[in-house]
Write an enzyme that holds these catalytic residues in place. Structure first.
Site, mmCIF file in Angstrom:
data_model
loop_
_atom_site.group_PDB
_atom_site.id
_atom_site.type_symbol
_atom_site.label_atom_id
_atom_site.label_comp_id
_atom_site.label_asym_id
_atom_site.label_seq_id
_atom_site.Cartn_x
_atom_site.Cartn_y
_atom_site.Cartn_z
ATOM 1 N N VAL A 11 7.697 -0.973 4.098
ATOM 2 C CA VAL A 11 8.797 -1.832 3.954
ATOM 3 C C VAL A 11 9.588 -0.975 2.471
ATOM 4 C CG1 VAL A 11 9.650 -3.988 2.822
ATOM 5 C CG2 VAL A 11 7.592 -3.904 4.590
ATOM 6 N N HIS B 113 0.838 -1.295 0.111
ATOM 7 C CA HIS B 113 0.215 0.011 0.010
ATOM 8 C C HIS B 113 0.915 1.239 -0.148
ATOM 9 C CE1 HIS B 113 -3.591 -2.410 0.301
ATOM 10 N NE2 HIS B 113 -3.339 -3.096 1.665
ATOM 11 N N GLY B 114 2.166 0.988 -0.285
ATOM 12 C CA GLY B 114 3.114 2.199 -0.426
ATOM 13 C C GLY B 114 3.227 3.044 0.921
ATOM 14 N N LYS C 157 11.829 -3.048 6.898
ATOM 15 C CA LYS C 157 10.336 -2.771 7.497
ATOM 16 C C LYS C 157 10.540 -1.734 8.611
ATOM 17 C CE LYS C 157 6.172 -4.718 8.920
ATOM 18 N NZ LYS C 157 5.230 -5.763 8.998
ATOM 19 N N ASP D 1 -1.500 -13.156 9.807
ATOM 20 C CA ASP D 1 -2.110 -12.705 8.489
ATOM 21 C C ASP D 1 -1.312 -13.363 7.416
ATOM 22 O OD1 ASP D 1 -3.869 -11.438 7.176
ATOM 23 O OD2 ASP D 1 -2.792 -9.508 7.378
ATOM 24 N N PRO E 17 0.498 0.702 7.165
ATOM 25 C CA PRO E 17 0.846 1.221 8.526
ATOM 26 C C PRO E 17 2.346 1.056 8.936
ATOM 27 C CG PRO E 17 -0.497 -0.862 8.339
ATOM 28 C CD PRO E 17 -0.427 -0.141 6.902
ATOM 29 N N ASN E 18 2.916 0.019 8.499
ATOM 30 C CA ASN E 18 4.252 -0.350 8.501
ATOM 31 C C ASN E 18 4.921 -0.367 7.370
ATOM 32 O OD1 ASN E 18 3.893 -0.504 11.466
ATOM 33 N ND2 ASN E 18 2.961 -2.347 10.883
ATOM 34 N N LYS F 51 0.690 4.542 2.499
ATOM 35 C CA LYS F 51 -0.102 4.407 3.225
ATOM 36 C C LYS F 51 -0.283 3.300 4.014
ATOM 37 C CE LYS F 51 -3.127 7.058 0.001
ATOM 38 N NZ LYS F 51 -4.439 6.783 -0.924
#
Length: 491
Positions: free
Chosen positions: A72, A64-65, A87, A181, A69-70, A67
């Site tokens: 990489v 998600h680039g 990360k 996940d 939450p963490n 955006k």
């Protein structure tokens, strides 16, 4: 160095071993971090900032680039040519620094060819970062759901399932049975095209195993009841991945199970696979997926039995993964090139990414060339030529590559102006239409017009890869990288 661990006592022993500090020394890979047993290092924040060019957005590789939450990042360790994935967690993700270090060091003990291994971390102030082996050929999600050149072959899908099961079995044998996940973005492909399990999902955010973040439709039912991840939860997620491999889509398990119970499993199968697999193999993989997706955790298979079941299904076992995947593979054992995003897109023949970047940069690199009009009288022919370029740009933007080829050809044949960007754009349009020889000719012509333009060199590499000339393509990538470095040193 191997460490055998069983249960809580084993974890404590392993932690006491890995916690023993060694003197500060330069990492064997040039990282310069504090080196710990098992090839695991602790890096300073400054080292990782330099490795990622100041955490540049251009180096983001997470799904998600910015955006995410963490986030990489791709990076190169200072004083080394080794590429790594870094990360960087949000400030609130790991408030307990001791717990973060303990988790990182334990995961750092794992070393297996089926895992994208953790090689270091950083815990400095409020900063929490992990450093892992870099996997250059992207994620399973990319190759399954967003493929460009070819869908993933049946034999490769079976290999992904087996290698992933082997990764889970290895982690379980080392006391790391929990994986958080598990999904198609957690499966990465290395330089040989082999699938590997990302080590990042082995880090749990709390000691009691409460960590899961995914769409509720794909969440293990027991997690919804208890809020806890168990080894059986991981097997359930593995089942959803088997559905991904079967269908080429991300299908909710409840929908898939309805089709399976109604004996309509062929409706699950990816239409791209039609005629390329036997019904017996398809039936067996569907059966295995349904076992993994059982509502009661105790009815699901364990990782070891998954490996046994999947081993018997393997096809084309002698064919290298990079051949099955259709990705470039250098014959010489050289250190990985540090390519720009455009160079990387050309190296993996990601034509969509090349198009996006050429479109974004526009005619910026044509300064002093395409915009230089001779002092001759403005004629109708010149206006017609410029209109051809304009129509070509409109078609190129709309991905109407046949029309783009026609319009750009009219502009080039007009002979009024010379533009390396037009040749570059027609080159990509040729590639999009499977005309690799013509594309190579245009990329070479762009270089003749603008010898110091790395884009022309990288496009030649993309064309050479499409022609199956792997060695020449790799050498051309080196030339592009060298030219890029010279330009950077002058700027």
């Amino acid at each position: 160095m191997e460490f055998q661990r069983e249960g809580i006592q084993g974890n404590a022993i392993a932690y006491s071993v890995v916690s023993k500090k060694v003197e500060n020394e330069t990492d064997e890979n040039g990282g310069g971090g504090e080196k710990l047993p098992g090839g695991f290092s602790e890096y300073s924040f400054e080292q990782l900032r330099l490795a990622t060019s100041g955490f540049s957005p251009e180096n983001i590789v997470s799904e998600h680039g910015e955006k995410a939450p963490n986030v990489v990042y791709k990076g190169k360790l200072p004083g080394s040519n080794r590429l790594v994935a870094v990360k960087r967690f949000t400030k609130s993700a790991w408030p307990d620094s001791r717990q973060f270090l303990e988790e990182a060091r334990l995961v750092g003990l794992l070393r297996n060819e089926r895992v994208a291994n953790l090689i270091g971390c950083c815990c400095e102030g409020t900063e929490r970062l992990l450093v892992a082996e870099f996997m250059p050929h992207e994620t399973l999600a990319k190759h399954l759901f967003h493929w460009e050149s070819q869908p993933m072959k049946w034999a490769m899908r079976l290999r992904v399932a087996l290698y992933l099961a082997q990764a889970l079995e290895y982690c379980s044998s080392k006391g790391r049975a929990l994986y958080h996940d598990l999904n198609a973005y957690r499966v990465l492909f290395d330089q040989d095209g082999n699938p590997r399990l990302s080590c990042f999902g082995l880090m749990k955010n709390s000691r009691d195993g409460k960590s899961y973040s995914t769409n509720l439709a794909f969440t293990p039912p027991e997690y919804l009841r208890t809020g806890r991840v168990t080894p059986e939860s991981v097997v359930y997620s593995f089942g959803t991945l088997l559905l991904d491999l079967l269908s080429g889509k991300h299908i909710p398990p409840s929908h898939a199970l309805d089709l399976i119970r109604g004996k309509n499993f062929l409706m699950l199968m990816d239409s791209c696979l039609e005629g390329h697999f036997s019904n017996d193999d398809g039936t067996e993989l569907v059966r295995l997926a349904s076992r993994c997706l059982q509502y009661e955790p105790r009815e699901r298979p364990n990782a070891k039995s998954l490996v046994t079941a999947l081993t018997s299904l393997q096809k084309e076992t002698e064919v290298p993964s990079y051949v099955l995947m259709g990705i470039p593979h250098g014959t010489a054992s050289t250190e990985p090139l540090s390519l720009t995003p455009f160079g990387e897109a050309c190296s993996r023949k990601d034509l969509t990414a090349i198009h996006e970047m050429l479109e974004k940069v526009g005619y910026r690199d044509d300064e002093g060339i395409a915009n230089e009009l001779s002092f001759q009288m403005w004629t109708n022919q010149m206006q017609e030529t410029l209109n051809s370029k304009k129509h070509g740009d409109t078609a190129f933007r709309a991905k109407d590559f046949e029309t783009a080829i026609s319009c750009y050809t009219q502009f080039i044949d007009g002979g009024t102006m010379v533009s390396p960007t037009v040749f570059a754009r027609r080159c990509l349009s040729y590639l999009m239409n499977g005309m690799a020889k013509e594309a190579l000719g245009d990329a070479m012509q762009a270089q003749v017009i603008s010898p110091e333009w790395p884009t022309a060199i990288y496009l030649q590499a993309a064309a050479l890869f499409s022609l199956g000339m792997e060695t020449d393509a790799q050498e051309t990538l080196k030339d592009g990288t060298s030219l890029e470095a010279k330009r950077s040193s002058r700027s």
